[in-house]
Design a protein around this motif. Structure first.
Motif, short mmCIF file in Angstrom:
data_model
loop_
_atom_site.label_atom_id
_atom_site.label_comp_id
_atom_site.label_asym_id
_atom_site.label_seq_id
_atom_site.Cartn_x
_atom_site.Cartn_y
_atom_site.Cartn_z
N THR A 229 0.50 -1.29 0.26
CA THR A 229 -0.22 -0.28 0.25
C THR A 229 1.12 1.05 0.04
O THR A 229 0.13 2.68 0.23
CB THR A 229 -0.60 0.85 1.40
N GLY A 230 2.14 1.44 0.06
CA GLY A 230 3.19 2.24 -0.14
C GLY A 230 3.09 2.90 1.11
O GLY A 230 3.12 2.80 2.39
N HIS A 231 2.48 4.13 0.71
CA HIS A 231 2.31 5.58 2.14
C HIS A 231 1.62 5.15 3.62
O HIS A 231 2.12 6.19 4.41
CB HIS A 231 3.71 6.59 2.10
N ASP A 232 0.79 4.57 3.20
CA ASP A 232 -0.31 4.61 3.75
C ASP A 232 -1.52 3.08 3.92
O ASP A 232 -1.58 2.04 3.36
CB ASP A 232 -1.35 6.08 3.80
N LEU A 233 -2.54 2.97 5.43
CA LEU A 233 -3.04 2.00 4.99
C LEU A 233 -4.67 2.21 4.84
O LEU A 233 -5.36 2.98 5.43
CB LEU A 233 -2.87 2.02 6.68
N PRO A 234 -4.83 1.42 3.66
CA PRO A 234 -6.25 1.71 2.77
C PRO A 234 -7.43 1.45 4.15
O PRO A 234 -8.21 2.05 3.90
CB PRO A 234 -6.34 0.78 1.54
N ASP A 235 -7.06 0.71 5.32
CA ASP A 235 -8.29 0.23 5.98
C ASP A 235 -8.01 0.96 7.03
O ASP A 235 -8.76 0.60 8.27
CB ASP A 235 -8.16 -1.32 6.22
N SER A 236 -7.64 2.00 7.50
CA SER A 236 -6.97 2.56 8.26
C SER A 236 -6.29 3.99 8.33
O SER A 236 -5.81 4.65 8.35
CB SER A 236 -5.78 2.01 9.47
N THR A 237 -7.55 4.73 7.65
CA THR A 237 -7.63 6.37 7.68
C THR A 237 -7.57 6.90 8.60
O THR A 237 -8.82 7.10 9.20
CB THR A 237 -8.40 6.93 5.87
N LEU A 238 -6.84 7.93 9.11
CA LEU A 238 -5.67 8.19 8.05
C LEU A 238 -4.26 7.71 8.91
O LEU A 238 -4.02 8.34 9.82
CB LEU A 238 -5.58 9.80 8.11
N TYR A 239 -3.65 7.31 8.96
CA TYR A 239 -2.60 6.77 9.07
C TYR A 239 -1.78 6.35 8.36
O TYR A 239 -1.99 5.24 7.30
CB TYR A 239 -3.44 5.35 9.58
N GLY A 240 -0.41 7.44 7.62
CA GLY A 240 0.60 7.04 7.21
C GLY A 240 1.16 8.26 7.45
O GLY A 240 2.37 8.52 8.51
N VAL A 241 2.97 7.88 6.49
CA VAL A 241 3.66 8.60 6.59
C VAL A 241 3.22 9.55 5.86
O VAL A 241 2.66 10.03 4.34
CB VAL A 241 5.77 7.58 6.06
N PHE A 242 4.18 10.75 5.19
CA PHE A 242 3.80 12.45 4.98
C PHE A 242 5.67 12.64 4.47
O PHE A 242 6.30 13.41 5.98
CB PHE A 242 2.54 13.35 5.86
N THR A 243 5.03 13.97 3.35
CA THR A 243 6.23 14.28 3.21
C THR A 243 5.92 15.93 3.58
O THR A 243 5.13 16.76 3.48
CB THR A 243 6.49 14.33 1.83
N ALA A 244 7.26 15.79 4.23
CA ALA A 244 7.35 17.61 4.72
C ALA A 244 8.47 18.23 4.26
O ALA A 244 9.26 17.65 3.11
CB ALA A 244 7.49 18.17 6.15
#
Length: 410
Positions: A229-244
Motif C-alpha cells: 500500500t506504499g505510504h498509508d493504510l487503506p483500511d485505516s485512514t488516516l494512518y501513514g507517512v507524509f512528506t514535509a
C-alpha cells in the motif's frame, strides 16, 4: 530503586549459538540475571565476530549481541573438550542453540543426549523452519523467513519489488519468543522437576505476527489478500507517512476524534464538517479525497512545524528518525536505552540496551561481550579441572583464547 535480585540470578545458560537469534535470546537472559556461558570453536569463534562494524579488530555486531556473557572457546572434537562441555551441561539450567535441525544430534549434543546428562535441562532450539515439517531440513536466515512469511509482500509501493526491512525482524522476534518460552519452561520445571525441548522457528514466529492479514484472509474465505500500500493504510485512514519540506513524518489520526481535529487544522471548517470523513468506513471509502488535503498541508511546512501544530491539537505524530536522531533522542537517553560499557580492548563504548524495566532491580548489562576464550580458565576451574590439566589444554589448543586475553593479565 534496586531492592531485589534480578529474576534469573542463579540460572546458568549455555549459549551454543551464533550470529543473531540465539545470541540475542541469551543476551536478554543475561540482562535478567542469568549466568550465560558463550561456547565458541577455536580460532574462528561465533560467525558474528566476522560481521561489521569493526573497530580495532572487534566486531560491534558481536559486542551488541553478546554483552554480559562469559566466553569459553573449546575444541569439542578433543575428548578433553567434550568432557568439559558435558560437565558444564550437568551444571546448567538452559541450553540455547540455533543450528540446522539434526546437526547437533549427530554430534551427540541434541536434546535427547544432553537431557540424559541433565533431566532438568531446558533446551531451546532456534531454526529457520523448525524441527518438524517438510522443510525442516532446509537452512535459512531471517531474510528467508521474512520473504516466506507474507510480511515482505505487504511492504513497499505497489508494483515495485518489496524492500529489505533493514532490521533482523525474524531473528529478533524469534529470540524474544525464546526468552518467554525459556522462562515459562523454567517455571514449569519447578512443578515437574524436568526440563523440556523448545522448538522455535523463524518462519513460525513471523507468521504469528500477522495481526491483520491472517484473519482478513481466513475469515473472508480467502477473498481478502492484503497487498502493498506504499505510504498509508487503506483500511485505516488516516494512518501513514507524509512528506514535509525537510523530511518525513508519520500521522496517526485514524480515530474519529483525532481525525476531526486534524481535518480542522489542515482543511478548515468546511473540510472538518464534511460528513464523508466522519466515520472510519467513510474515510476509507473516500481516502483519495482526504489524503491530498493532508499532504498539501505537510509539504509546505518543515517537520518541526508539522509536529508542533499536531502536538498542539493532540494528534499522534512523529518524525521519521535516522539512527543518529534515535541515539540522541532525549526520551531514549532518559530511558537508559543507550548504555556505556568498558571493553578491555576498546575502552568505553556505547551500545543499545535491552528494553526490560523492572521496578525492583536493574537489568542494565554492565559487562562487555567477552573476548574469545576470555573465561576459559575460570570456567574450567569451577568445573573441577586442575591447573596442570588446564595448562595442558591451553597448550594443546583444546582451550583457545585470542591474544588480547593474555594482555588482560599483563
Amino acid at each position: 530503586m534496586t531492592t531485589q535480585a534480578r529474576p534469573l540470578e542463579g540460572i546458568r545458560v549455555i549459549d551454543y549459538s551464533h550470529f543473531l537469534a540465539g545470541p540475542y535470546l541469551s543476551r536478554c537472559l543475561a540482562a535478567m540475571g542469568a549466568e550465560v556461558i558463550k561456547i565458541e570453536r577455536p580460532t574462528e569463534g561465533d560467525a558474528g565476530r566476522h560481521h561489521p562494524y569493526f573497530i580495532e579488530g572487534q566486531s560491534g555486531y558481536f559486542l551488541q549481541q553478546n554483552m554480559g556473557k562469559k566466553g569459553l572457546c573449546v575444541n569439542l572434537k578433543d575428548p578433553r573438550g567434550r568432557d568439559m562441555l558435558e560437565k558444564l551441561v550437568a551444571t546448567a539450567d538452559v541450553f540455547v542453540e540455533n543450528y540446522r535441525p539434526g546437526a547437533l544430534a549427530k554430534l551427540g549434543l541434541g536434546y535427547e543426549a544432553l537431557s540424559a546428562l541433565n533431566p532438568g535441562l531446558v533446551y531451546c532450539s532456534v531454526s529457520a523452519y523448525g524441527h518438524t515439517g517438510p522443510e525442516s531440513h532446509r537452512a535459512g536466515f531471517g531474510l528467508i523467513a521474512e520473504a516466506k512469511s507474507g510480511i515482505m509482500a505487504m511492504v513497499g509501493s505497489p508494483g515495485e519489488a518489496p524492500p529489505l526491512l533493514r532490521i533482523a525482524l525474524g531473528d529478533m522476534y524469534t529470540g524474544i519468543h525464546g526468552v518467554a518460552a525459556i522462562n515459562a519452561a523454567l517455571l514449569g520445571r519447578v512443578k515437574s522437576g524436568r526440563g523440556q525441548h523448545i522448538d522455535l522457528s523463524l518462519y513460525d514466529c513471523l507468521v504469528s505476527m500477522h495481526e491483520y492479514a491472517g484473519q482478513c484472509y481466513t475469515l473472508s474465505g480467502g477473498k481478502i489478500v492484503p497487498q502493498q500500500t506504499g505510504h498509508d493504510l487503506p483500511d485505516s485512514t488516516l494512518y501513514g507517512v507524509f512528506t514535509a519540506r525537510d523530511g518525513y513524518l508519520v500521522i496517526a489520526a485514524q480515530v474519529d476524534a483525532a481525525w476531526k481535529r486534524l481535518a480542522l487544522l489542515v482543511g478548515g471548517e468546511a473540510f472538518a464538517a464534511d460528513t464523508r470523513f466522519h466515520t472510519a468506513a467513510g474515510r476509507n471509502a473516500n481516502r483519495l479525497d482526504a489524503l491530498p488535503v493532508v499532504r498539501a498541508w505537510t509539504e509546505v511546512r518543515t517537520v518541526a512545524e508539522c509536529l508542533e501544530a499536531l502536538d498542539t491539537i493532540d494528534v499522534p505524530c512523529a518524525k521519521v528518525q535516522t539512527i543518529e536522531d534515535v541515539v540522541n533522542d532525549p526520551q531514549i537517553q532518559a530511558r537508559g536505552m543507550v548504555l556505556r560499557q568498558h571493553h578491555p580492548v576498546l575502552g568505553d563504548i556505547e551500545l543499545l540496551n535491552t528494553p526490560f524495566r523492572f521496578s525492583g532491580c536493574d537489568t542494565t548489562i554492565r559487562e562487555a561481550a567477552p573476548l574469545m576464550g576470555q573465561h576459559n580458565r575460570q570456567i574450567a576451574e569451577e568445573l573441577g579441572f586442575g591447573a596442570s590439566e588446564i595448562d595442558a589444554m591451553m597448550r594443546d589448543g583444546v582451550l583457545y583464547q585470542e591474544a588480547a586475553v593474555a594482555d588482560l593479565k599483563a
